[in-house]
Design a protein around this motif. Structure first.
Motif, mmCIF file in Angstrom:
data_model
loop_
_atom_site.group_PDB
_atom_site.id
_atom_site.type_symbol
_atom_site.label_atom_id
_atom_site.label_comp_id
_atom_site.label_asym_id
_atom_site.label_seq_id
_atom_site.Cartn_x
_atom_site.Cartn_y
_atom_site.Cartn_z
ATOM 1 N N ALA A 24 -14.165 -4.680 -2.658
ATOM 2 C CA ALA A 24 -14.454 -4.005 -1.400
ATOM 3 C C ALA A 24 -15.803 -3.314 -1.443
ATOM 4 O O ALA A 24 -16.032 -2.328 -0.763
ATOM 5 C CB ALA A 24 -13.341 -3.010 -1.088
ATOM 6 N N ASN A 28 -8.484 3.539 -2.588
ATOM 7 C CA ASN A 28 -9.368 3.915 -1.485
ATOM 8 C C ASN A 28 -9.191 5.388 -1.162
ATOM 9 O O ASN A 28 -8.076 5.922 -1.261
ATOM 10 C CB ASN A 28 -9.047 3.100 -0.222
ATOM 11 N N ILE A 83 -18.462 2.986 -4.898
ATOM 12 C CA ILE A 83 -17.746 1.842 -4.324
ATOM 13 C C ILE A 83 -18.132 0.604 -5.111
ATOM 14 O O ILE A 83 -19.306 0.280 -5.250
ATOM 15 C CB ILE A 83 -18.088 1.658 -2.830
ATOM 16 N N THR A 110 -6.539 -1.723 -5.947
ATOM 17 C CA THR A 110 -7.645 -0.962 -5.358
ATOM 18 C C THR A 110 -7.193 0.456 -5.047
ATOM 19 O O THR A 110 -6.065 0.676 -4.610
ATOM 20 C CB THR A 110 -8.133 -1.638 -4.059
ATOM 21 N N GLU A 169 -5.301 5.987 -0.759
ATOM 22 C CA GLU A 169 -4.564 4.752 -0.549
ATOM 23 C C GLU A 169 -4.603 3.920 -1.832
ATOM 24 O O GLU A 169 -5.667 3.553 -2.310
ATOM 25 C CB GLU A 169 -5.158 3.948 0.608
ATOM 26 N N TRP A 194 -14.738 6.112 -0.148
ATOM 27 C CA TRP A 194 -14.847 5.776 -1.578
ATOM 28 C C TRP A 194 -13.825 4.685 -1.848
ATOM 29 O O TRP A 194 -12.708 4.711 -1.323
ATOM 30 C CB TRP A 194 -14.542 7.008 -2.420
ATOM 31 N N SER A 195 -14.198 3.691 -2.663
ATOM 32 C CA SER A 195 -13.277 2.606 -2.977
ATOM 33 C C SER A 195 -13.624 2.031 -4.339
ATOM 34 O O SER A 195 -14.805 1.945 -4.708
ATOM 35 C CB SER A 195 -13.350 1.505 -1.897
ATOM 36 N N PRO A 226 -12.945 3.746 4.488
ATOM 37 C CA PRO A 226 -12.962 4.484 3.218
ATOM 38 C C PRO A 226 -14.318 5.134 2.965
ATOM 39 O O PRO A 226 -15.363 4.565 3.236
ATOM 40 C CB PRO A 226 -12.649 3.405 2.180
ATOM 41 N N THR A 282 0.835 -1.206 0.000
ATOM 42 C CA THR A 282 0.000 0.000 0.000
ATOM 43 C C THR A 282 0.866 1.250 0.000
ATOM 44 O O THR A 282 1.966 1.274 0.564
ATOM 45 C CB THR A 282 -0.927 0.033 1.241
ATOM 46 N N SER A 285 -12.007 -1.001 -7.384
ATOM 47 C CA SER A 285 -11.001 -1.999 -7.723
ATOM 48 C C SER A 285 -11.117 -2.393 -9.183
ATOM 49 O O SER A 285 -12.189 -2.276 -9.795
ATOM 50 C CB SER A 285 -11.144 -3.249 -6.845
#
Length: 937
Positions: A923, A843, A919, A841, A888, A860-861, A858, A802, A863
């Protein structure tokens, strides 16, 4: 521009420096080493660009230096005195540890370092060695071949061997061994072919790889092994040695007599390099018009990478005769150095000859040949004792022996002019004597003049005179330890004070008598005007105050007969002579306006004056711009912006009160200045921060700002700085926008507790060949010059690593300043680019004061691969305390997983038309619980 000047309370704004290093060049990777410094990896030939970001007041001076691995390479790149260190086309020797040092005179200097690791891979080379084993059962000899593959690289190479198209590995073929010699530490790979078989005659490929780091492609070399493969052999078609006369042309012929593959030929010289005039063609080295300097050993070297290179050498000797000299030795059995009838006398003659074995001497008396006899004995000295020397011993000197004796030196084979040396033996032949003429010692002379030191030499013949320093072990003015003179005079031009002292004149045995040297001493005295301090000094003082000036003598010759004169301009103020003191003072009790000007103090001796100069002025010192203002852009309208200009005044009490500042401003690239006078009320205190708001500056232009203090004396020293537009960062958040165009990246910082860093980059500087099929081809606006932040997912990154990027901390701005019962709403938006089959991902977090990142969760996320285009995310947030936004990036399963962000914005109010599905992916959460989001403390 308004005429408002704001002065804070006289708090001390001075602060020692801090420093951090950011990069914006062609980096492959930047790692944080846990216990030492950052490591910046770059490919050879790319551009290194490191920027030193500093804080501190006054503005710190920045200096870049480099320390490499060896002492000899220390600071081999000269120091750079600006914020950015730029090295175009970086080379491997420029790798090492780079230090940025910032100092402003307060506290200790701030120093940060980063290690630059330059990656490269040279072309590999295959060398072949063969060995023949012992006879086995009298049927055959075992023949073993070693193929060695070598290349220079950083990082270490991984080698692969192929026979034809087949990969060779340890154990894949019983007749093949692959190993790395222990002493090479992985720098080479050896392929051993045991007891050669027919299938072993093939093409062998060595592939050198650094595993595509920094997009460095693999390198390949092919060697064809046949039953004719053999090392090089050569033959020189010349004699050894070759003896020639100057001016002749010499051709050295070298031919190959064997070797497969065909060898390449080259010539070398024992002097290190071939003569500039030499010609080389097809193994023939031609030296036209050869000179003595061209003599030496010349070697022909043949190489075909099989076995050791073949080498044959020959020596070129260039005939020469030089440096003829003689000496006379009186009868050694008498204490008297004179030549007398009935005694023995010996004449010696010496030359330097090349080659020495060709040297031959003959003697003449009065022009007629002289042969050795019982009374005239001709000998040659042992070359180990005195090379190139012949002697004529005259036993029982008679009156008839007086005359001129000639020693003739020549070389057998001719072609070189003879050297003849005449020596007269008569009743007037007497040993030398040295005297110093009356009045010639001591010699006094002024510095810079020309002087002649003279020793009178008598005797016949007159010998060479050797001059040297008698009082200390120091070189003569010409740089040598001794200086020869044929007339007994030493001439010194432009005499300096360091030349004072005793000089020795001494007879040499050459061209004279071989007796104990005669010598004499001469004293040289160099007169020079006084050296004083200070040579120049500026004195700043206000009207009505006292000014004290002091001029000191450091050294002078003569040192005592000194007088002094103080002047203002050409007007004499005070004069006198020194007693026991070595300095003089002048004081102005009450400085008046007419007292300003240039004061001089001349201290005078026989050689001239030394001068101290004092410039008494009422000019104010320059202001010191304050660069660490948290949010200098205090307004940010669509077309214009305002800038909060802040400064302190250097030494404000040194001169009269500063009544105003003259502000000048012009747009960069233009010539016209706009000027305004800013009045100042009251006295300015040291360290007091002064603020003036610049308004109506055109976005996004940069401006040059000049500030000049004004006192009763007039204008003081000016200071200039550049004002550039960048998105404002407001501690009481109203609007925030960051497009990462500046090195400071809007005060975003890297998280110290993650696995790797986000990188600032632009498509114009990024090597798209490095990791294809991932990452953006421009910033969010489509510009290849614009910058963005991204995570580089190439090795050594691994899945799940990360990287977190932290914004500055924002204070919420409640509508009711006395309560926060209805927290304000902000629209948090940014653009993202997630293209590549290995995308992990991205985040986004909102972390309030007192929270950890994991507590925040988070907001907002997303992937997975989202295609090769920029998309916008918008999230409404409701913070109740000061907060940060955090990005992230999580590395996916492979290298095609670069994630980028750009144009981060925070604005008051709800987000209009938020994008759907903020999202998604692994995740995924319930959207309604995130949008809109109320952040609780």
């Amino acid at each position: 521009m308004p005429k408002n000047v704001l002065k804070d309370t006289p708090l001390q704004r001075y602060a020692p420096p801090t420093v951090r290093i950011v990069h914006s060049g062609h980096t492959c990777n930047v790692e944080e080493e846990r216990y030492s410094e950052r490591v910046y990896t770059i490919r050879e030939g790319e551009t290194l660009e490191l920027t030193c970001l500093v804080t501190g007041h006054p503005r710190p001076q920045i200096r870049w230096t480099k320390t490499a691995g060896s002492v000899s390479d220390r600071f081999q790149d000269s120091s750079v005195f600006n914020e950015t260190l730029h090295i175009a086309k970086i080379q491997r020797h420029q790798g090492g540890r780079y230090y940025c040092k910032a100092e402003n005179g307060l506290g200790s200097p701030a120093i940060k370092s980063i290690r630059v690791d330059v990656y490269y891979l040279d072309e590999p080379v295959v060398t072949v060695h063969q060995s023949i084993g012992e006879a086995k059962e009298q049927f055959y000899y075992e023949r073993t071949v070693f193929l060695r593959c070598v290349a220079n690289s950083n990082p270490p190479i991984r080698y692969s061997w192929y026979r034809g198209r087949d990969v060779l590995s340890q154990g894949s073929d019983k007749g093949v061994e692959i190993y790395e010699p222990f002493f090479t530490q992985g720098e080479t790979k050896i392929l051993k072919l045991k007891n050669l078989r027919p299938k072993d005659y093939a093409n062998y490929s060595c592939i050198a790889s650094v595993r595509n780091v920094c997009a460095i492609a693999d390198r390949k070399v092919v060697f064809r092994l046949t039953n004719k493969t053999a090392p090089a052999s050569i033959k020189l078609l010349v004699e050894d040695p070759i003896v020639v006369n100057p001016g002749q042309t010499v051709s050295l012929v070298c031919i190959t007599t064997g070797g497969e593959p065909s060898p390449t030929l080259m010539w070398s010289s024992s002097s290190g390099s071939l003569p500039e005039k030499s010609l080389l063609k097809d193994g023939v080295l031609t030296l036209p018009a050869i000179a003595s300097d061209d003599a030496g050993v010349y070697s022909c070297i043949a190489s075909n990478n099989v076995g050791n290179p073949a080498k044959k050498s020959t020596t070129i000797i260039v005939r020469a005769l030089k440096k003829g000299r003689f000496w006379i030795t009186p009868d050694p059995y008498h204490n008297d150095d004179n030549i007398q009838i009935g005694r023995e006398v010996k004449i010696s003659c010496q030359v330097e000859a090349t080659p020495p074995e060709e040297l031959q001497f003959s003697w003449l008396k009065n022009g007629r040949a002289l042969r050795s006899s019982e009374r005239m004995v001709i000998t040659q000295t042992d070359p180990d004792i005195s090379p190139g020397t012949t002697n004529l011993d005259i036993i029982d000197l008679k009156f008839t022996d007086f005359g001129t004796y000639t020693c003739v030196a020549s070389l057998r084979g001719g072609g070189i002019p003879e050297i003849s040396i005449d020596v007269n033996i008569s009743s007037t032949t007497v040993p030398p004597n040295l005297t110093v003429p009356r009045g010639k010692s001591p010699m006094a002379v002024r510095e810079g003049e020309t002087v002649e030191l003279e020793c009178l030499v008598s005797g016949k013949p007159k010998p060479i005179i050797l001059w040297s320093r008698a009082d200390k072990e120091a070189p003569m003015p010409d740089g040598g330890m001794q200086t020869e003179s044929y007339d007994g005079v030493l001439r010194i031009v432009n005499v300096s004070r360091e030349m004072s002292g005793s000089y020795r004149c001494q007879t040499s045995q050459y061209n004279g008598f071989n007796v104990k040297p005669r010598e004499a001493l001469i004293e040289l005295i160099v007169l020079y005007p006084p050296a004083v301090e200070p040579v120049w000094q500026e004195v700043r003082q206000g009207l009505g105050r006292q000014v004290a000036m002091n001029c000191r003598v450091l050294r002078a010759h003569p040192s005592r007969v000194l007088r002094y004169e103080w002047r203002l301009g050409s007007r004499l103020l005070h004069a006198g002579t020194f007693d026991s003191r070595d300095d003089t003072d002048y004081t102005i009790r009450n400085l008046a306006r007419e007292g300003y000007g240039e004061y001089t103090c001349d201290i005078i001796n026989q050689a001239g004056p030394g001068r101290c100069t004092f410039l008494v002025t009422g000019k104010a010192y320059p202001p010191e711009f304050y660069y660490d203002t948290y949010n200098p852009l205090w307004q940010n309208r669509p077309r214009v912006y305002g800038y909060k200009l802040q400064w302190t005044q250097m030494n404000p009490n040194a001169v009269d009160r500063i009544m105003a500042y003259r502000l000048g401003i012009r747009q960069t690239g233009q010539q016209r200045w706009w000027e305004q006078e800013i009045p100042v009320e009251g006295n300015i205190q040291k360290g007091e921060l002064i603020t003036h708001n610049l308004t109506e500056l055109i976005r996004p232009e940069a401006y040059v700002v000049r500030l000049t203090p004004i006192t009763r004396f007039g204008e003081g020293d000016s200071t200039t700085r550049i004002v550039t537009y960048s998105a404002p960062i407001n501690p009481h958040l109203r609007e925030f926008h960051c497009s990462f165009e500046e090195d400071a990246i809007c005060m975003f910082t890297q998280d110290k507790n993650d696995d790797f860093d986000w990188t600032r980059h632009s498509a114009a500087t990024r090597d798209t060949k490095y990791t294809p099929n991932t990452g953006p081809s421009g910033d969010r606006s489509g510009s290849k010059q614009g910058f963005y932040m991204y995570i580089e997912t190439s090795r050594p990154r691994k899945e799940g690593d990360t990287a977190r990027l932290l914004s500055p901390t924002f204070n919420v701005a409640p509508k009711n300043p006395y309560s926060i019962t209805s927290p304000p709403t902000y629209c948090f938006s940014f653009y993202y680019h997630m293209y590549g089959k290995h995308i992990g991902t991205l985040n986004a977090f909102v972390k309030q004061k007192g929270q950890s990142t994991s507590d925040a969760g988070p907001v907002w996320s997303l992937s997975g691969n989202q295609g090769d285009r920029w998309r916008q995310a918008k999230i409404s947030i409701h913070p109740t305390a000061s907060f940060q936004v955090i990005f992230e990036g999580v590395r996916g399963p492979g290298i095609e997983g670069d994630i980028a962000i750009d144009d981060v914005t925070l604005e008051e109010g709800e987000c209009p038309d938020p994008p759907s599905n903020p999202i998604r992916g692994a995740a995924a959460r319930n959207v309604s619980s995130i949008w809109p989001l109320s952040v609780r403390e």
